[in-house]
Write an enzyme that holds these catalytic residues in place. Structure first.
Site, PDB file in Angstrom:
ATOM      1  N   GLU A 179       5.884  12.413  -6.180  1.00 38.03           N
ATOM      2  CA  GLU A 179       6.303  11.061  -5.360  1.00 38.03           C
ATOM      3  C   GLU A 179       5.786   9.818  -5.870  1.00 38.03           C
ATOM      4  OE1 GLU A 179       2.455  12.453  -3.725  1.00 38.03           O
ATOM      5  OE2 GLU A 179       4.347  13.456  -4.569  1.00 38.03           O
ATOM      6  N   HIS A 213       1.848  14.578  -8.962  1.00 42.73           N
ATOM      7  CA  HIS A 213       2.188  14.137  -7.796  1.00 42.73           C
ATOM      8  C   HIS A 213       3.858  13.543  -7.970  1.00 42.73           C
ATOM      9  CE1 HIS A 213      -0.930  14.140  -5.050  1.00 42.73           C
ATOM     10  NE2 HIS A 213      -1.843  13.898  -6.005  1.00 42.73           N
ATOM     11  N   CYS A 253       0.275  19.362  -5.936  1.00 39.81           N
ATOM     12  CA  CYS A 253      -1.269  19.075  -6.151  1.00 39.81           C
ATOM     13  C   CYS A 253      -2.185  20.187  -5.552  1.00 39.81           C
ATOM     14  CB  CYS A 253      -1.529  17.902  -5.455  1.00 39.81           C
ATOM     15  SG  CYS A 253      -3.103  17.029  -6.478  1.00 39.81           S
TER      16      CYS A 253
END
Length: 217
Positions: free
Chosen positions: A188, A186, A80
């Site tokens: 995650e 992202h 990011c």
């Protein structure tokens, strides 16, 4: 082993959890010495480019990240805002110099020319357009979670290895040059697709650690 740089502008907990989920044993770097001991370095980030770079420089981290990537040729990953910091500069709230590891700049998403809302929040398709060992073997288009108002424009189009739609065109979703990789989404927060991407990143880092790629050319 992947070391996450904890500079104070990241979502450290969720990244640690996700990396452990894919079988990695992540460490956290909170000092210059920690960076020097890292074999692979991950630079996450949320917030403003200028503020983030100021903190990296102030803490002595910026020079060590550049040394890690260029002089030593070790795996260096940005997520990011961390991806945008890999570039030469950003025009977010003025012009700010970046780490200069991949030639290019971060510039604002144009909400006037595109119907999408800015900041861009939510899921969108990522299409693999290039070839790099950091990419999952099953190189199919999948949905990932985005949260950003700026995007990367690389000086060398071949450094953009995956894209995502925005407005009438496409913007960079993954950029890479040799041992340096950045993703705008992202992983995650991207469920199965994100875990597959992180798993491929971990494998890429481990392989590069063993081969000792050397400095960037």
């Amino acid at each position: 082993m992947i070391t996450i740089l904890n500079s104070g502008f990241n979502n450290l907990g969720s990244l640690l959890h996700a990396l452990r989920w894919v079988g990695a044993v992540p460490k956290v770097a909170e000092s210059v010495n920690d960076i020097r001991e890292a074999s692979s370095l991950l630079l996450p980030g949320v917030g403003s480019f200028g503020v983030a770079m100021h903190r990296l420089v102030e803490q002595g981290f910026a020079a060590e990240v550049v040394r890690h990537a260029t002089d030593l040729g070790k795996p260096t990953i940005g997520i990011c805002l961390g991806m945008q910091l890999l570039l030469d500069e950003s025009d977010e709230h003025g012009t700010h110099a970046g780490l200069g590891l991949i030639k290019g700049r971060a510039t604002a998403l144009d909400s006037v020319l595109a119907p999408e809302q800015v900041p861009r929040l939510g899921w969108d398709i990522v299409q693999i357009d290039g070839d790099h060992p950091c990419l999952p073997q099953a190189r199919t288009s999948r949905d990932f979670y985005f949260a950003h108002s700026y995007h990367a424009i690389c000086a060398n189009p071949s450094d953009v290895i995956a894209t995502t739609p925005f407005g009438q065109g496409r913007i960079a979703a993954v950029i890479a040059r040799k041992n340096v990789v950045g993703c705008q989404f992202h992983p995650e927060k991207s469920h199965d697709a994100g875990m597959d991407f992180l798993e491929a990143l971990v494998a890429f880092c481990e392989k590069l650690e063993l081969t000792d790629a050397g400095p960037l050319s």
